[in-house]
Design an enzyme around this catalytic site. Structure first.
Site, PDB file in Angstrom:
ATOM      1  N   GLY A 131       0.871  -1.205   0.042  1.00 31.49           N
ATOM      2  CA  GLY A 131       0.077  -0.071   0.083  1.00 31.49           C
ATOM      3  C   GLY A 131       0.881   1.363   0.042  1.00 31.49           C
ATOM      4  O   GLY A 131       1.769   1.433  -0.651  1.00 31.49           O
ATOM      5  N   SER A 132       0.394   2.298   0.631  1.00 31.97           N
ATOM      6  CA  SER A 132       0.906   3.640   0.687  1.00 31.97           C
ATOM      7  C   SER A 132       2.360   3.533   1.152  1.00 31.97           C
ATOM      8  O   SER A 132       3.022   4.791   1.099  1.00 31.97           O
ATOM      9  CB  SER A 132       0.072   4.466   1.264  1.00 31.97           C
ATOM     10  OG  SER A 132      -1.159   4.724   0.511  1.00 31.97           O
ATOM     11  N   THR A 133       2.697   2.664   1.998  1.00 28.98           N
ATOM     12  CA  THR A 133       4.279   2.656   2.572  1.00 28.98           C
ATOM     13  C   THR A 133       5.050   2.587   1.292  1.00 28.98           C
ATOM     14  O   THR A 133       6.211   3.098   1.737  1.00 28.98           O
ATOM     15  CB  THR A 133       4.173   1.567   3.796  1.00 28.98           C
ATOM     16  OG1 THR A 133       4.070   0.186   2.999  1.00 28.98           O
ATOM     17  CG2 THR A 133       3.531   1.677   4.996  1.00 28.98           C
TER      18      THR A 133
END
Lengths: 485, 459
Positions: A215-217
């Site tokens: 995801g956004s990490t």
């Protein structure tokens, strides 16, 4: 008659010589193949004849040995079995060994030549030394903070020391007690069947053997690529990106959860987690540039050993532009282990240099004298030092002003990145909550810790699952434990 | 010759009796056994075993009594024989005691100590009562008759583990064939001593082979046929092989005819082949020897011979150490037929070599007594007894180590088995007796009225 007596005596001598030669044949020349015959139980019996060496955390063993009084004499016991299971693995008389129990088996079982004071003599006598110990890099307080932070929810935590690669915590939840499967017999086979049949997969080591969409990490990796390839030269400058963003070659639009992402700066895009900016930047960096950066962070490497094998995190090597756009925000086929994402945070915190993560600091003989010592190694220079400095600044911004405020620790410089990963068919599965972060205490020359947390709890309310809400508090507790001395 | 030498008294040759040497060696032998017990206890339980003192004292008293009997009744006897026997018997007790620790329900060492006591008692009995071995010559035919009876009796008892060589009365089992060995050796020695010239020089000559007359050869051939008969009826390849080997060796020593060996080997080969391929029990032994891992390949786990080879291999050069091996995996015959595997595993090639050399020394001393004696019967008897030991060690050691097909026999002194221990003590007693005669100073003057011993002229 004397002559014939002498000849008969010579015949007896011949018999003696035949016996001696035959004895040498069996006991010396064929000994190895006979020892290795699978039907020969001696190796198994010998292996369990003495106490197994211990796996050590904080100077104290977290393992033990129990005299079963059976033919396979000593069985493995575990203190805080579920807490340390992802580190120790199990040492079972029935099912073999895993993780550190497996990687350091020669030392623990006493067969490693390093344990013998006189290796050549040992070779002749073929004796077994008392089992040696494996001293881990795990810090009990950090491990406990991570384990209790997850609180039985499905998920994992990996924490490393950025400047050395020492793994400070490796937690998988729900866990199991490896002692249940140490011995032999019905109870062990029943426990094995129960553990393997459980839908919660307690024996799965989620920290190093399970990959999740990050995801956004993953945007930290994309940002690093954008800066290193000079697609972005000023993190505060507008990026000329539209909102919504239509995936190249398709009519699909990519939405944002956050507002104000049109033409946002990289700094702002990281702070509020803009999908559009990062996807577009990934496409601008291009397939080759993205691949170069992700591989320097450790993706697509199935050879990583800590010394337990770590499953390879993956980033596709050939994609269409729209797939590359989705991959750049940690979706599509991009997958990472929690340890991999901890390595991403660690590389940023450590000025761009990624150290090889490791679990076993040293092995010792039974008396505690060092047999082998690990010295920290550099894995890759994941990014330019200047890029690392800019990323540190942006990650601190996330914790101070952005989505990661739940990770803030007063008086400590903390950088972080949230993530909420969609998965399942048409993204119908409960999203995974991610948080990666690092903490650097003022006055210290090196950052103290880098952490990755993933929570995959299906029972939680969907709205509540977000990196900042579920995972960041766990990361904060882990960082606090690592900072406390 | 000068006058002075004629007038001077003949120089007195005083052969040393060496009883002090024997005593010192005995102390060493008993100490080695005691250290063995202590080592086993320390390895298995980390403590000196409480019954070590009992076994040590028992062995020590037996050794002392035997020594005293020798000192007073056979003062010139070879000083090595008794200490070697005590050492081997002591080692056997240690090994059996050690295996007993693995099989708490089946204790063999106490019984073995009782049988050893009986053996030493018989040793003392022979040394004290038998003043001159030549007396035995008179009982040659009585011996062979007794041997035949002893060998045939087990046929009427049920087979144990496939071989009909036991008499079982109550809880006692007993192998009469063991005693028959000595009786047969006496008979062979006496018969061949009396008829060796006839065997060597009479009869027709066919090609290069001088055949003796049927009247002389008959009884000997009968004995050979008997040995094959014993084998077939009792399924005892070992004893039959032993009798036959003994017979061929003595025949050769007595007559010096190499042809006898050729004929002997030929007959043995034919007999072994016929029995080996027809008799199922023996046939399976041969198959095991040729393919020791066949049962593993068939997925049935290792057979006894494979387990035995594993044990020897595990010992390597220096052995696992007393008490540290796993030879109990061999199974039910670990303490008897396969005792050598425990020695090989726990004492290693070095320990095994030492044990083989002890046997070799025992055999060599028997041969040496045979060389020094002057009467053909004594010579043949000592060669026969020594050869029994040599053949037995070779057959059983070769069997458990895969050199030759396995035959159920007891390792002299080492193996569990009462009949065997007792028999071997008697063999050593007889060797003591002949060595005493061999080393005793010769009387200077032959007294009138006594027939001078025949001084043999070597051909």
């Amino acid at each position: 008659m004397i002559r014939y007596i002498r000849r008969a005596a010579g015949f007896c001598l011949l018999l003696l010589v035949a016996l001696l030669l035959n004895a040498a044949r069996v006991q010396v020349f064929q000994a190895e193949s006979l020892d290795d015959n699978p039907a020969n139980r001696r190796k198994t019996i010998g292996r369990y004849e003495q106490k197994r060496g211990n796996i050590v955390v904080d100077g104290k063993p977290v393992t033990g040995s129990r005299d079963s009084g059976e033919q396979l004499r000593y069985e493995r016991t575990y203190l805080h079995g579920p807490l340390y299971a992802p580190v120790t693995g199990y040492a079972s008389q029935t099912y073999g060994t895993t993780f550190v129990e497996n990687a350091e088996d020669d030392v623990l079982s006493g067969t490693d030549p390093l344990l013998a004071p006189l290796p050549l003599w040992n070779e002749i006598t073929r004796s077994r030394q008392p089992g040696g110990n494996a001293v881990t890099t795990i810090r009990g307080a950090v491990q406990r903070a991570a384990y209790s932070g997850l609180g039985g929810r499905k998920g994992a935590v990996a924490a490393v020391e950025p400047s050395t690669g020492k793994i400070l915590a490796l937690v998988s939840s729900p866990s199991y007690d490896p002692e249940q499967i140490s011995g032999t017999g019905r109870r062990v086979t029943d426990a094995w069947a129960r553990l393997n049949g459980s839908p919660s997969q307690p024996m799965l080591n989620r920290a190093i053997r399970q990959t999740y969409p990050p995801g956004s990490t993953f945007k930290i990796v994309t940002a690093a690529a954008a800066l290193d390839t000079e697609v972005v030269t000023d993190i505060g400058a507008p990026t000329k990106t539209p909102e919504p963003y239509v995936l190249p070659g398709t009519s699909t639009t990519l939405p944002n959860e956050a507002s104000g992402c049109r033409d946002a700066s990289l700094e702002y895009a990281i702070r509020v987690s803009c999908n559009t900016v990062m996807a577009e930047l990934g496409v601008r960096v291009g397939m080759a540039g993205m691949l170069d950066t992700v591989q320097k962070f450790g993706f697509n490497d199935d050879g990583l050993r800590v010394p337990s094998r770590v499953s390879a995190s993956s980033f596709d090597t050939s994609m269409t532009a729209d797939q590359l756009a989705l991959s750049s925000i940690g979706q599509y086929d991009t997958r990472a282990t929690p340890l991999q994402m901890a390595m991403v945070a660690a590389a940023v915190a450590n000025g761009g240099e990624l150290k090889s993560p490791y679990l076993v600091d040293r092995t010792t003989d039974a008396d505690g004298d060092v047999a082998s010592q690990y010295s920290p190694k550099s894995l890759h220079q994941a990014m330019n030092p200047s890029t690392a400095t800019q990323l540190q600044q942006m990650m601190v911004d996330v914790v101070e002003n952005g989505t990661g405020t739940n990770a803030a620790i007063p008086g400590v410089r903390v950088g972080g990145k949230t993530g909420t990963a969609q998965h399942g068919t048409d993204n119908t599965g409960t999203p995974y909550a991610w948080f990666i972060s690092w903490a650097h205490e003022d006055g210290d020359s090196q950052p103290a810790v880098a952490v990755a947390v993933v929570v995959e709890d299906a029972s939680a309310d969907r709205a509540d699952i977000s990196g900042g809400g579920s995972a960041a508090p766990i990361a904060r507790a882990v960082m606090r434990a690592a900072l406390a001395d | 010759m000068t006058a002075t030498t004629v007038d001077a008294p003949p120089p007195e040759v005083r052969l040393p009796k060496r009883r002090g040497v024997e005593f010192s060696l005995l102390v060493g032998a008993v100490l080695i056994a005691v250290f063995g017990y202590i080592d086993v206890g320390l390895t298995k339980n980390g403590a000196v075993p409480p019954d070590a003192a009992g076994y040590g004292a028992g062995l020590g008293v037996l050794a002392l009594l035997a020594h005293l009997a020798v000192r007073f009744r056979a003062p010139y006897a070879d000083p090595l024989l008794l200490p070697i026997a005590v050492l081997l018997n002591g080692l056997g007790l240690v090994l059996i005691y050690r295996l007993d620790l693995e099989t708490p329900k089946d204790q063999a060492a106490p019984t073995q100590l009782i049988w050893s006591t009986l053996g030493v008692a018989l040793f003392i009995g022979v040394v004290v009562l038998l003043r001159d071995h030549r007396v035995l010559q008179r009982y040659a035919y009585l011996s062979v008759a007794a041997a035949l009876v002893l060998m045939t009796v087990p046929i009427f008892f049920p087979a144990i583990n496939g071989a009909k060589i036991w008499i079982r009365v109550g809880g006692f089992s007993f192998q009469p064939g063991e005693f028959a060995k000595i009786l047969l050796a006496v008979f062979f020695a006496a018969y061949l001593a009396a008829n060796r010239n006839a065997l060597a020089y009479t009869g027709r000559k066919i090609w290069k082979l001088q055949l003796p007359t049927g009247r002389v050869l008959g009884p000997i051939v009968a004995i050979w046929l008997l040995s094959v008969g014993v084998l077939v009826l009792e399924r005892d390849l070992g004893t039959s092989l032993l009798f036959f080997g003994l017979f061929v060796i003595l025949l050769y020593v007595a007559t010096g005819r190499t042809g006898w060996i050729a004929v002997g080997l030929l007959l043995a080969a034919v007999g072994a082949f016929v029995v080996g391929s027809l008799e199922p029990h023996v046939h399976s032994r041969v198959q095991d020897w040729l393919h020791p891992f066949a049962s593993i390949d068939a997925g049935q786990g290792p057979g006894q011979l494979a387990q035995s080879l594993f044990a020897f291999a595990a010992g390597g050069m220096l052995g696992a150490g007393l008490g540290a091996g796993q030879s109990v995996l061999i199974g039910f015959a670990a303490k008897s037929d396969f005792i050598l595997a425990t020695a090989g595993e726990e004492l290693g090639l070095s320990g095994l070599t030492a044990i083989f050399l002890l046997y070799a020394l025992l055999v060599a001393r028997g041969y040496r007594a045979g060389l020094a004696l002057r009467d053909p019967f004594g010579r043949l008897l000592s060669i026969g007894l020594a050869s029994i030991l040599a053949l037995q060690v070779f057959v059983i050691a070769g069997g458990v180590m895969g050199l030759i097909p396995l035959t159920g026999m007891a390792m002299p002194f080492l193996a569990q088995g009462g009949s065997s221990v007792v028999t071997n003590w008697i063999i050593v007693a007889l060797l003591m007796r002949v060595s005493d005669s061999a080393r005793r100073p010769q009387p200077e003057h032959v007294e009138t009225g006594v027939i001078a011993p025949i001084v043999e002229v070597d051909q």
